[in-house]
Motif scaffolding. Structure first.
Motif, mmCIF file in Angstrom:
data_model
loop_
_atom_site.group_PDB
_atom_site.id
_atom_site.type_symbol
_atom_site.label_atom_id
_atom_site.label_comp_id
_atom_site.label_asym_id
_atom_site.label_seq_id
_atom_site.Cartn_x
_atom_site.Cartn_y
_atom_site.Cartn_z
ATOM 1 N N HIS A 179 46.322 8.273 49.610
ATOM 2 C CA HIS A 179 46.571 9.690 49.310
ATOM 3 C C HIS A 179 45.720 10.586 50.209
ATOM 4 N N LEU A 180 44.438 10.267 50.318
ATOM 5 C CA LEU A 180 43.531 11.082 51.115
ATOM 6 C C LEU A 180 43.868 10.995 52.602
ATOM 7 N N LEU A 181 44.127 9.786 53.087
ATOM 8 C CA LEU A 181 44.379 9.604 54.516
ATOM 9 C C LEU A 181 45.673 10.272 54.959
ATOM 10 N N TYR A 186 47.834 13.860 58.713
ATOM 11 C CA TYR A 186 49.157 14.464 58.907
ATOM 12 C C TYR A 186 49.160 15.462 60.067
ATOM 13 N N LYS A 187 50.183 15.347 60.925
ATOM 14 C CA LYS A 187 50.445 16.326 61.987
ATOM 15 C C LYS A 187 51.873 16.829 61.798
ATOM 16 N N LEU A 206 54.125 9.305 51.077
ATOM 17 C CA LEU A 206 54.686 10.065 52.196
ATOM 18 C C LEU A 206 56.002 10.732 51.826
ATOM 19 N N GLN A 207 56.861 9.989 51.138
ATOM 20 C CA GLN A 207 58.155 10.558 50.750
ATOM 21 C C GLN A 207 57.980 11.690 49.756
ATOM 22 N N ASP A 208 57.039 11.550 48.827
ATOM 23 C CA ASP A 208 56.788 12.620 47.855
ATOM 24 C C ASP A 208 56.341 13.908 48.538
ATOM 25 N N ARG A 209 55.653 13.776 49.683
ATOM 26 C CA ARG A 209 55.192 14.949 50.421
ATOM 27 C C ARG A 209 56.222 15.445 51.431
ATOM 28 N N GLY A 210 57.307 14.719 51.587
ATOM 29 C CA GLY A 210 58.357 15.132 52.511
ATOM 30 C C GLY A 210 58.029 14.889 53.971
ATOM 31 N N HIS A 211 57.092 13.960 54.259
ATOM 32 C CA HIS A 211 56.703 13.688 55.641
ATOM 33 C C HIS A 211 57.726 12.772 56.325
ATOM 34 N N LEU A 212 57.778 12.857 57.630
ATOM 35 C CA LEU A 212 58.688 12.023 58.411
ATOM 36 C C LEU A 212 58.191 10.580 58.428
ATOM 37 N N LEU A 213 59.134 9.634 58.390
ATOM 38 C CA LEU A 213 58.807 8.208 58.431
ATOM 39 C C LEU A 213 59.450 7.573 59.647
ATOM 40 N N GLN A 214 58.723 6.681 60.272
ATOM 41 C CA GLN A 214 59.250 5.862 61.364
ATOM 42 C C GLN A 214 59.023 4.404 60.989
ATOM 43 N N TRP A 215 60.093 3.664 60.798
ATOM 44 C CA TRP A 215 59.968 2.276 60.337
ATOM 45 C C TRP A 215 59.813 1.327 61.514
ATOM 46 N N MET A 216 58.898 0.347 61.354
ATOM 47 C CA MET A 216 58.688 -0.708 62.351
ATOM 48 C C MET A 216 59.208 -2.025 61.774
ATOM 49 N N PRO A 217 60.191 -2.653 62.400
ATOM 50 C CA PRO A 217 60.711 -3.921 61.863
ATOM 51 C C PRO A 217 59.635 -4.998 61.867
ATOM 52 N N ILE A 233 53.597 10.377 66.655
ATOM 53 C CA ILE A 233 53.091 9.662 65.486
ATOM 54 C C ILE A 233 51.856 10.346 64.898
ATOM 55 N N SER A 234 51.854 10.513 63.574
ATOM 56 C CA SER A 234 50.669 11.003 62.867
ATOM 57 C C SER A 234 49.661 9.881 62.668
ATOM 58 N N ALA A 235 50.147 8.720 62.222
ATOM 59 C CA ALA A 235 49.311 7.543 62.008
ATOM 60 C C ALA A 235 50.216 6.338 61.831
ATOM 61 N N VAL A 236 49.654 5.153 62.032
ATOM 62 C CA VAL A 236 50.382 3.894 61.838
ATOM 63 C C VAL A 236 49.714 3.120 60.713
ATOM 64 N N TYR A 237 50.517 2.652 59.762
ATOM 65 C CA TYR A 237 50.014 1.845 58.644
ATOM 66 C C TYR A 237 50.460 0.396 58.844
#
Length: 469
Positions: A179-181, A186-187, A206-217, A233-237
Motif C-alpha cells: 500500500h505504501l510503496l 506512483y508516476k 493498484l486496481q483500486d487506485r485506478g493505476h495502469l498495469l503492465q503484465w509480464m508473462p 514504468i512506475s515500478a516493477v513487482y
C-alpha cells in the motif's frame, strides 16, 4: 409511563435505560419538539425509581442537547431533532448449504501446531515486564530499532546480504508495505509492471487506485521482462526467489537485465521475498537486493516463518524513498504494536528463529515428498510439477485438461479447498490446466487422503466433461 419499560436485571443502568427510551422517542417524533417533559419527581414516581435516577437521565439528555432547561420551568424537547427513518427493504437471499472443508489445500499456511508457543509466551511476558513507560509512547514510523538491528543480523546469516539497520522499516505485514510503496512510487500515466500470474495483493491495491498495469508473462524461470523495455514504468513487482504462484526462480541474466532497465528508465524494483526460507535443495536463493540495493525495495514478512496473525514484516528502503515513507506511515497508523516487536527481537537475538526455520524446513520437506509421491501414485505421469523445490505449495499441471468454474464448484461441494492458477491471471483463460496445492499446514494422512479425493473428483468430472477441453 411515557412508554418507558425498565428492565431491572439489565446490565444497562436504570438511568441510561430512561435516557435511551426518551432519546429514541424524541428522534422518531413520538415526543414532539418543544413538548414539556414531566418533572423528575413525577416521572420517578410513575416509574417506581428514585428521583436521582431520573435526574441522571435528564442530565444525559441535557448534555447531548436533546432537551433544554430553564430554572423554575419544566424541561422541553429541543428543536430540530426529528429524524425520518427510511424503512430498509431487505432482499431475501437463498442461503446455500455450507459444505465443510474436509481437505484444505490453501496456500501460504504454515503448520501452527509446531510453533514454540510456550517460548513465545515467555518472551511476550518478558517484554511486558521490561518495557519502560517511555517505550510505550509513540515511537515513530520506522519501528523498534533493536528489531531492525536483529533483522539485519538475521539477513546476513540467512541471505548473506549486508544491510544497514537504518534502512530497515517495520511494517504490518507485506500488504501494508505494498500500500505504501504504490503511493510512494506512483508516476502519473506510468504503469506498474506485475507478473502474470501473480498474487492478488498488490494488483488489487493498484486496481483500486485506478493505476495502469503492465503484465509480464511468467514461465518456469519466472517473469519475462522483455515486454516492458519500451514502456513507461512506475515500478516493477517480482517474486524472484519463488515466483507466486508458479514457483520459478528468476535467473541471474534476467535479474541483471531488470536492474539495468531500472537504472536506465529510473524506476524501482519491488522484491517480494515471501517464503524463500523454505528451500529443500541447497541454500536459500539470494535476493535481487544483493545485486543492487540502490534500485531494489526488499519486502519481507514473518507470516510464513512464524504465524500469520503476528502481522510483522519489514521493508529495506533506498535512502531517496525514506522521507516519503515516514510521511505516509505517520498518517496511516504511525507504528506497529511494540510488545510483539520486542518479543520478536528476542526471538531473533537468541537464534530461536534460526532453530525454528531449520526444524520446519525438515518438516515441510517431508510433507512435500509425501505430496509429490501421493500425486504420482494417483495420477502416474499425467501431472507435471512446477515450483516444487521451495515454499509451502506446489503448482500441478494437467496437460490436456481445463479446470473450469464448474469444476471448482464441484471441488467446493466435495469439501475440497483448492485454487486454480487461472484465478491469479489477468485473463482467466491462461494457465487453465494448473492447480495449486498448499501443504504446509497438513499432516501426512490429510495430504494422502486429500490427493486421493482430488483424483476421484477429477475422474468423475472428466467423464462429465467439466474438467476436459
Amino acid at each position: 409511563m411515557w412508554g418507558i419499560e425498565l428492565q431491572k436485571k439489565s446490565k444497562i443502568s436504570l438511568a441510561r435505560q430512561i435516557f435511551l427510551s426518551l432519546k429514541q422517542r424524541i428522534l422518531t417524533g413520538e415526543i414532539a419538539q418543544g413538548e414539556e417533559l414531566p418533572s423528575t419527581r413525577e416521572l420517578a414516581k410513575g416509574l417506581g425509581v428514585s428521583r436521582n435516577t431520573v435526574c441522571d437521565a435528564y442530565d444525559m439528555l441535557l448534555t447531548e442537547g436533546f432537551i433544554v432547561s430553564r430554572q423554575g420551568a419544566l424541561s422541553r424537547v429541543a428543536e430540530g431533532l426529528h429524524i425520518v427513518q427510511k424503512e430498509v427493504v431487505s432482499l431475501k437471499e437463498h442461503k446455500k448449504e455450507h459444505v465443510p472443508v474436509r481437505w484444505d489445500f490453501k496456500t501460504g499456511q504454515p503448520d501452527l501446531s509446531l510453533f514454540p508457543w510456550p517460548l513465545w509466551s515467555q518472551m511476550i511476558r518478558h517484554a511486558t515486564n521490561t518495557l519502560s513507560a517511555q517505550q510505550l509512547e509513540y515511537s515513530g514510523p520506522k519501528g523498534y530499532e533493536p528489531l531492525c538491528q536483529e533483522i539485519a543480523h538475521w539477513l546476513m546469516r540467512n541471505r548473506s546480504i549486508d544491510v544497514n539497520p537504518e534502512d530497515i522499516f517495520i511494517t504490518s505485514g507485506a500488504t501494508q508495505a505494498f500500500h505504501l510503496l504504490v503511493d510512494i512510487l506512483y508516476k502519473e500515466d506510468y504503469a506498474f509492471a506485475l507478473e502474470n500470474p501473480s498474487h492478488p495483493g498488490i494488483h488489487t491495491v493498484l486496481q483500486d487506485r485506478g493505476h495502469l498495469l503492465q503484465w509480464m508473462p511468467v514461465d518456469q524461470q519466472g517473469a519475462n521482462i522483455s515486454c516492458i523495455r519500451d514502456k513507461d514504468i512506475s515500478a516493477v513487482y517480482v517474486t524472484p526467489s519463488h515466483q507466486f504462484p508458479l514457483g520459478g526462480i528468476l535467473p541471474a541474466t534476467r535479474r541483471a537485465a531488470l536492474i539495468r532497465l531500472a537504472s536506465e528508465k529510473d524506476f524501482y524494483v519491488i522484491e517480494d521475498d515471501y517464503d524463500s526460507e523454505f528451500r529443500y535443495s541447497g541454500a536459500p536463493v539470494s535476493p535481487i537486493y544483493s545485486m543492487d540495493s540502490s534500485r531494489v525495495v526488499y519486502v519481507g514478512t514473518f507470516s510464513k516463518t512464524l504465524f500469520p496473525s503476528l502481522r510483522i514484516g519489514f521493508t529495506i528502503l533506498p535512502k531517496p524513498l525514506q522521507a516519503k515513507w515516514k510521511h505516509y506511515r505517520n498518517f496511516m497508523d504511525v507504528q506497529n504494536p511494540v510488545l510483539e516487536q520486542v518479543a520478536l527481537t528476542e526471538f531473533l537475538r537468541k537464534r530461536k528463529m534460526d532453530k525454528h526455520i531449520q526444524h520446519m524446513r525438515r518438516i515441510y520437506a517431508e510433507k512435500r515428498n509425501v505430496l509429490l509421491n501421493a500425486v504420482e501414485h494417483s495420477f502416474c505421469n499425467a501431472v507435471q510439477f512446477w515450483g516444487d523445490a521451495s515454499g509451502l505449495h506446489v503448482a500441478l499441471q494437467f496437460p490436456g485438461m481445463e479446470f473450469t468454474k464448474e469444476f471448482m464448484l464441484s471441488c467446493q461441494n466435495a469439501g475440497i479447498r483448492i485454487q486454480a492458477v487461472s484465478q491469479y491471471c489477468s485473463v482467466q483463460n491462461n494457465h487453465t490446466d494448473k492447480l495449486l496445492m498448499g501443504y504446509g499446514h497438513l499432516n501426512n494422512t490429510q495430504i494422502r487422503k486429500g490427493v486421493k479425493a482430488l483424483f476421484q473428483l477429477i475422474a468423475e468430472n472428466s467423464s462429465q466433461g467439466l474438467a476436459l477441453k
